[in-house]
Design a protein around this motif. Structure first.
Motif, PDB file in Angstrom:
ATOM      1  N   THR A 254      12.527  -6.388   9.300  1.00  0.00           N
ATOM      2  CA  THR A 254      11.213  -6.604   8.707  1.00  0.00           C
ATOM      3  C   THR A 254      10.448  -5.299   8.739  1.00  0.00           C
ATOM      4  OG1 THR A 254      10.551  -7.394  10.858  1.00  0.00           O
ATOM      5  CG2 THR A 254      10.937  -9.066   9.168  1.00  0.00           C
ATOM      6  N   HIS A 255       9.869  -4.979   7.607  1.00  0.00           N
ATOM      7  CA  HIS A 255       9.204  -3.687   7.548  1.00  0.00           C
ATOM      8  C   HIS A 255       7.860  -3.748   8.257  1.00  0.00           C
ATOM      9  CE1 HIS A 255       6.450  -4.860   4.277  1.00  0.00           C
ATOM     10  NE2 HIS A 255       7.457  -5.604   3.890  1.00  0.00           N
ATOM     11  N   ALA A 256       7.513  -2.638   8.852  1.00  0.00           N
ATOM     12  CA  ALA A 256       6.316  -2.575   9.681  1.00  0.00           C
ATOM     13  C   ALA A 256       5.087  -2.410   8.806  1.00  0.00           C
ATOM     14  CB  ALA A 256       6.431  -1.401  10.658  1.00  0.00           C
ATOM     15  N   ALA A 257       4.644  -3.510   8.218  1.00  0.00           N
ATOM     16  CA  ALA A 257       3.517  -3.413   7.304  1.00  0.00           C
ATOM     17  C   ALA A 257       2.209  -3.774   8.000  1.00  0.00           C
ATOM     18  CB  ALA A 257       3.726  -4.347   6.122  1.00  0.00           C
TER      19      ALA A 257
ATOM     20  N   HIS B 146      12.837   2.499   6.657  1.00  0.00           N
ATOM     21  CA  HIS B 146      12.662   1.301   7.467  1.00  0.00           C
ATOM     22  C   HIS B 146      12.503   0.079   6.577  1.00  0.00           C
ATOM     23  CE1 HIS B 146      12.274   3.926  10.843  1.00  0.00           C
ATOM     24  NE2 HIS B 146      11.410   4.637  10.151  1.00  0.00           N
ATOM     25  N   GLY B 147      12.938  -1.043   7.088  1.00  0.00           N
ATOM     26  CA  GLY B 147      12.746  -2.284   6.369  1.00  0.00           C
ATOM     27  C   GLY B 147      13.993  -2.771   5.657  1.00  0.00           C
ATOM     28  N   PHE B 148      15.021  -1.896   5.579  1.00  0.00           N
ATOM     29  CA  PHE B 148      16.239  -2.297   4.889  1.00  0.00           C
ATOM     30  C   PHE B 148      17.093  -3.183   5.783  1.00  0.00           C
ATOM     31  CE2 PHE B 148      14.821   1.441   2.739  1.00  0.00           C
ATOM     32  CZ  PHE B 148      15.051   1.159   1.409  1.00  0.00           C
TER      33      PHE B 148
ATOM     34  N   THR C 272       0.851  -1.189   0.000  1.00  0.00           N
ATOM     35  CA  THR C 272       0.000   0.000   0.000  1.00  0.00           C
ATOM     36  C   THR C 272       0.885   1.237   0.000  1.00  0.00           C
ATOM     37  OG1 THR C 272      -0.007   0.157   2.386  1.00  0.00           O
ATOM     38  CG2 THR C 272      -1.733  -1.193   1.385  1.00  0.00           C
ATOM     39  N   THR C 273       0.255   2.365  -0.279  1.00  0.00           N
ATOM     40  CA  THR C 273       1.003   3.614  -0.273  1.00  0.00           C
ATOM     41  C   THR C 273       1.654   3.844   1.083  1.00  0.00           C
ATOM     42  OG1 THR C 273      -0.657   4.456  -1.764  1.00  0.00           O
ATOM     43  CG2 THR C 273       0.804   6.066  -0.768  1.00  0.00           C
ATOM     44  N   ALA C 274       0.908   3.559   2.131  1.00  0.00           N
ATOM     45  CA  ALA C 274       1.452   3.786   3.471  1.00  0.00           C
ATOM     46  C   ALA C 274       2.662   2.899   3.712  1.00  0.00           C
ATOM     47  CB  ALA C 274       0.379   3.513   4.516  1.00  0.00           C
ATOM     48  N   GLU C 275       2.597   1.654   3.241  1.00  0.00           N
ATOM     49  CA  GLU C 275       3.738   0.764   3.418  1.00  0.00           C
ATOM     50  C   GLU C 275       4.957   1.263   2.647  1.00  0.00           C
ATOM     51  OE1 GLU C 275       1.495  -3.509   4.144  1.00  0.00           O
ATOM     52  OE2 GLU C 275       1.633  -2.677   2.121  1.00  0.00           O
TER      53      GLU C 275
END
Lengths: 514, 349
Positions: free
Chosen positions: A511-514, A505-507, A494-497
C-alpha cells in the motif's frame, strides 16, 4: 538555509551557471560542503545534478561562478586539478578496463607505467589497508571483467581513495545496486565520513536520502530550490521539493473516453543493460484521452516507447490493437496501425540531420503514394506535403530545402509533429515531446497533443516532468523499474503521492504511503 | 585543441578546402620531384602532357579511367549507405572470370545477345561475392571491412588456381593465362579507328544510372537515409538490412563490370595482373569524388591521368613512377582532411 562553520568548509560552489544553448542546466547554484558531512543532491532527471558535478570535477567549464576546494580556487575544466585537490568522482558509468586486475585498474594513471613492477607490492598493501578500513570487500587480483556491478563500484571508490580523495562524489551510485549492496555502500560511506571525508551523494531515491545524508540540496530545472538538514524533513516534503509545488488543476475540459485502441496485457520485454524492460505491464490506451506516463528516467520508459513504436516485440504477454494482436510487429506495422510516434531524441532518432526538411518530412511515409510509385520518388509531392506541414505547424525555416540540422529544437519538433499528425493517427506516442524546448514551442506541442486527443486519438505522454504529466493527462500511470502502477484519474493523487510512486513505492500490492 | 562542428559551411569551405587539398598535393609532389633531382614544374607539366598531351595519351588515360569509374562507383554506392566495401578488387576478378567462362565459346551467340548476357552474369557474380560479407554483417554483425578485404586475397588465389588449371589456355605455352574471347564476346570500339572500347560508354552510362538511382528512386532515398543515420532510418520503418543487401548487389555488380570491361574491351583474355589494384584505387576515386557518382567520372580521369602521365614523365625526367602513387596517397589524405575541415573547425582552448 544552514550556515556551515567557515573553518570546516572543504568545498564551496559559488553561483555556478552553465548553459547549453537555450537550456540553463545550472542557474547560479551555490552551496558549501563541510568536513565529515554527507550532502544528498536531490532532483529529478534533467534537474542539473550531473551537470553540476561535472563542472565541479572539471569535465565542463562553467559559464559563471567558481569552485573552491580547501580554500583554493579550482582552475576550470581540468579534471587533473580536481583530482589533485582531493576530489574523487564515481560516475554512473564505470571507467574501468575489463581485462586488467583490480590492482592494475586502481594504480592505472597514478603511477608511471615503467614503475608498475616496482610499486606493485606497496600498492597492494595500501589497497588491502583501504579495503579493511572502508569495508570495500574486493580481491585486488581479480580481473575486473569477472566482477559484479557492485564490486566494480567498490573498485571505483577504491580508486578514488587510493588517490587520497578527501571529497567523494557518488553519481547515482545506488541505481545499479541491489538493496543489499546499497546497505554495504552506505556502511562504506559512514566509515568514510568517520575518517573525515566528505561525500556528495546524488540520488532521486527519497528513502536513501533520508537514510544516509545529513543535509539535502534540491535542484529543480537547474535552480537550487531548497537546502535543509535532512532530519528536519520527511519523505513527503522531500518529494514535494523535488517535483515542485502542486500545480493548480488545468483548464482542460473532461473528455469522454473512447474505445481501447492499444492494450498491454501482461507484457514483459528484456532488460537492456542498466535500462529495465517492462515487467508484466498492463495498460489500456483509450481514444480521446491523454495517458500520462510519469516516472524517473531509465525506469522502462524506453522499453515502453520502443514496444508501442514497433521497435521491439513483447517477450511475453500480448500487445493488443483495435483489430487484434498483430502477428508481425515492426515500425511499419505500428505506422500502418495508425500509431504516430514522436521519439525521445529528435536529433538522433526523429530526424536525419543532413537530410533537408522535405526528405525528413517523408521519412515515415516515403514508401507509399503519392511520394513513391513503382520505386520512383515523387519529390514534387514530397515538397508539397512539406510545404503544407511548414505552414500548418508553423515551422520557422528558410525553406523546405534547408538541412534540418540548422533548425532549432522547437522547429524540428514541429516538423516531426506535422509529419505524424498530418496522417490523422489513432494513437500518438509522445516520448518526452517538450524536452529542451522553449516555452513557446512547448505550449504549441501541448496544444497539438490536446487537439489530437479532442479529435479522438489516444495520446500516450511519456515525461519525466511531473508538472507536464499532471497538467495534461486524463489518466496517469507511474512507471518504476519497468513496473506500471494502476491507472489514476485526473487529480486522484497529489504530486507528492505521485513522487512516492515514482520513487518505487506502492508496487506489488504494497500500500502506498499516501 | 578540439573540434567544433560547423553548422552551416560556407561555399568557400565546401569548395575551397577540397581545391586547397589538390593544390597542396601538387605542391608536395613538386617538392618530392625536386628531391628526386628534377625541375618541379617541368615534372608536373610532363605529367599533364603525358596524360592529356596527345591523342594517344588521352586515349590511354580514358582506357585507364574506365575500370576506375566502375570500381569508383561501386565504392561510392556502398560507402553512401555506410557499407564499407573494400572488396571491389575481388568483385572485379569474379566479373572477369565469368566473362572468360562465357565468352570463350561456351555460348555461341551473336554479339548483341552474348555481350548483355555476359555483362549481366558478371554483375550477378560480383553481387554474390559482396552479398556474403553483407549477409554476415546484417545477420551476425561481422565487420565487412575485414571480410571484404580478406575476400580479395581468397578470390585472387582462386583466380590464380583457375589460370593454372581449368581456365588455362591450352595454346598458351604454359603461361597462366586464359584462352582468348571469341569475337562476338569482345566489346566493339566506340569510334572506328580509335583504341577506345564501349566499356567507357558503359561506365559513363553507369555513372548516370547510379546518379538517377540515388536522386530519384525510392531505393536511393533509402540508401542515403541508412548511410546518414541508421537509427533514425530504422525508427522510421526503413528496412535497413534489406537496403544494405540491395546496396551490396548494386555495388558488387558495378565492380564486376570493371572486370568484364577490361577483359571484353581491352585485354581479350584473363591474366592475374589484369587489375593493378583498380579495386583499391576505386576507394581513392570515390573519396576524391565525395561519393558523388558523376564526380566519380572526373576523379577517375584525374587518377588515371596521374598514372598515365607519371609513366611518360618518368621516361622523360628520370623521376620514378612511384611519384604517381605518392601523389594519389597525398591527394587522398589531404582530401579526407579537407572533408573533415568542411564539417569541423579547429578551436584552441
Amino acid at each position: 538555509m544552514t550556515k556551515t562553520d567557515e573553518a570546516q568548509v572543504v568545498l564551496r560552489l559559488s553561483s555556478i551557471t552553465k548553459r547549453f544553448g537555450k537550456l540553463t542546466a545550472n542557474d547560479a547554484i551555490s552551496f558549501d560542503l563541510a568536513k565529515g558531512e554527507v550532502i544528498a543532491l536531490l532532483g529529478e532527471n534533467g534537474a542539473g545534478k550531473t551537470t553540476l558535478m561535472n563542472i565541479l570535477f572539471g569535465h565542463y567549464t562553467a559559464d559563471e561562478g567558481e569552485v573552491e576546494v580547501f580554500g583554493q580556487r579550482l582552475p576550470p575544466s581540468q579534471p587533473k586539478a580536481a583530482l589533485q585537490a582531493g576530489v574523487g568522482m564515481v560516475h554512473q558509468h564505470f571507467t574501468l578496463a575489463d581485462n586488467m586486475t583490480v590492482l592494475e585498474n586502481i594504480v592505472l594513471g597514478t603511477e608511471p607505467l615503467w614503475r608498475m613492477g616496482f610499486g606493485r607490492s606497496a600498492a597492494r598493501r595500501r589497497i588491502l589497508a583501504l579495503v579493511e578500513d572502508y569495508g570495500l570487500r574486493v580481491d585486488p587480483d581479480a580481473t575486473v571483467g569477472s566482477l559484479t556491478v557492485g564490486e566494480r563500484q567498490r573498485v571505483e571508490i577504491l580508486k578514488a581513495l587510493y588517490r587520497d580523495a578527501r571529497i567523494l562524489i557518488l553519481d547515482e551510485p545506488t541505481a545499479v545496486l541491489t538493496p543489499q549492496e546499497t546497505e554495504d555502500l552506505f556502511a562504506t560511506m559512514r566509515k568514510a565520513v568517520a575518517h573525515g571525508l566528505s561525500v556528495i551523494f546524488i540520488s532521486h531515491k527519497l528513502h536513501e536520502v533520508t537514510a544516509i545524508s545529513s543535509r539535502v540540496v534540491v535542484l529543480r530545472h537547474g535552480k537550487l530550490v531548497a537546502e535543509a538538514r535532512t532530519a528536519d524533513l520527511d519523505r513527503h516534503q522531500l518529494a514535494q521539493m523535488m517535483v515542485g509545488a502542486e500545480v493548480p488543476p488545468p483548464a482542460v475540459r473532461e473528455a469522454a473516453p473512447g474505445e481501447v485502441l492499444v492494450a498491454l496485457e501482461g507484457v514483459s520485454t528484456p532488460d537492456r543493460g542498466a535500462a529495465p524492460g517492462l515487467k508484466s505491464a498492463n495498460m489500456a490506451l483509450r481514444g480521446g484521452q491523454i495517458i500520462g506516463m510519469a516516472g524517473v528516467s531509465g525506469n522502462g520508459q524506453a522499453a515502453l516507447a520502443d514496444l508501442i513504436g514497433g521497435l521491439i516485440a513483447p517477450a511475453s504477454g500480448r500487445l493488443r490493437l483495435k483489430d487484434g494482436v498483430p502477428s508481425d510487429w515492426s515500425p511499419r506495422a505500428a505506422l500502418a496501425a495508425g500509431i504516430a510516434r514522436i521519439p525521445e531524441d529528435r536529433h538522433k532518432t526523429g530526424t536525419i540531420a543532413d537530410f533537408d526538411l522535405t526528405e525528413n518530412a517523408v521519412l515515415e511515409l516515403y514508401a507509399k503514394p503519392p511520394f513513391s510509385r513503382r520505386g520512383w520518388m515523387d519529390w514534387g509531392a514530397a515538397r508539397d506535403f512539406t510545404q503544407k506541414v511548414i505552414e500548418r505547424y508553423d515551422v520557422r525555416c528558410p525553406g523546405a530545402e534547408t538541412r534540418i540540422r540548422l533548425l532549432s529544437g522547437g522547429n524540428m519538433q514541429k516538423l516531426i509533429l506535422g509529419r505524424v499528425l498530418e496522417t490523422a493517427p489513432d494513437v500518438v506516442l509522445a516520448n518526452q515531446p517538450v524536452r529542451g524546448l522553449d516555452i513557446g514551442a512547448l505550449t504549441y506541442v501541448h496544444e497539438q497533443l490536446l487537439a489530437a486527443r479532442d479529435r479522438g486519438a489516444a495520446v500516450l505522454l511519456i515525461s519525466e516532468d511531473l508538472d507536464e504529466i499532471t497538467a495534461l493527462s486524463d489518466v496517469i500511470h507511474v512507471i518504476s523499474e519497468g513496473r506500471l502502477s494502476p491507472a489514476f484519474g485526473r487529480g486522484e493523487l497529489t504530486t507528492a503521492e505521485l513522487g512516492v510512486w515514482m520513487a518505487g513505492h506502492g508496487f506489488e500490492g504494497e500500500t502506498h504511503a499516501a | 585543441m578540439r573540434l567544433e562542428p560547423v553548422a552551416n559551411p560556407t561555399l568557400l569551405r565546401t569548395v575551397g578546402l577540397p581545391a586547397l587539398a589538390l593544390f597542396g598535393t601538387v605542391v608536395a609532389a613538386s617538392l618530392l620531384a625536386m628531391i628526386a633531382g628534377a625541375q618541379p614544374f617541368s615534372v608536373l607539366g610532363l605529367i599533364v602532357k603525358g596524360a592529356f598531351g596527345s591523342k594517344f595519351a588521352a586515349l590511354e588515360t580514358l582506357n585507364r579511367a574506365t575500370p576506375l569509374i566502375f570500381t569508383g562507383l561501386a565504392v561510392a554506392v556502398a560507402f553512401r549507405a555506410q557499407l564499407w566495401n573494400i572488396g571491389a578488387e575481388a568483385q572485379l576478378y569474379v566479373g572477369a572470370v565469368v566473362t572468360v567462362v562465357l565468352g570463350t565459346g561456351a555460348l555461341a551467340w551473336p554479339a548483341f545477345a552474348l555481350l548483355p548476357t555476359i555483362a549481366v552474369a558478371a554483375m550477378l557474380a560480383g553481387a554474390v561475392v559482396l552479398l556474403v560479407p553483407t549477409f554476415l554483417k546484417t545477420r551476425f554483425g561481422v565487420d565487412e571491412v575485414v571480410t571484404t578485404l580478406l575476400l580479395n586475397f581468397v578470390v585472387l588465389l582462386w583466380v590464380s588456381m583457375l589460370l593454372e588449371g581449368a581456365l588455362k589456355d591450352p595454346m598458351g605455352l604454359g603461361w597462366p593465362k586464359s584462352a582468348r574471347l571469341i569475337a562476338e564476346a569482345r566489346l566493339p570500339r566506340m569510334v572506328e579507328g580509335l583504341r577506345l572500347h564501349w566499356g567507357l560508354g558503359l561506365a559513363l552510362i553507369s555513372a548516370l544510372v547510379v546518379w538517377v538511382i540515388q536522386r530519384r528512386t525510392t531505393l536511393g532515398y533509402e540508401m542515403r537515409a541508412v548511410g546518414l543515420n541508421k537509427e533514425a532510418a530504422r525508427f522510421a520503418g526503413i528496412p535497413v538490412n534489406t537496403v544494405l543487401i540491395k546496396t551490396a548487389l548494386l555495388s558488387g555488380g558495378l565492380a564486376a563490370l570493371a572486370g568484364f570491361s577490361e577483359v571484353a574491351g581491352l585485354k581479350g583474355s584473363l591474366t592475374l595482373d589484369i587489375s593493378p589494384g583498380f579495386g583499391y584505387t576505386g576507394i581513392i576515386v570515390a573519396m576524391l569524388a565525395l561519393l558523388n557518382p558523376l564526380g566519380v567520372v572526373v576523379a577517375a580521369l584525374f587518377v588515371a591521368g596521374i598514372f598515365v602521365g607519371a609513366d611518360s614523365m618518368s621516361r622523360a625526367a628520370g623521376v620514378p613512377t612511384y611519384l604517381a602513387d605518392i601523389m594519389l596517397a597525398l591527394a587522398l589524405l589531404m582530401m579526407v582532411l579537407a572533408i573533415m575541415l568542411t564539417k569541423f573547425r579547429v578551436r584552441r582552448d
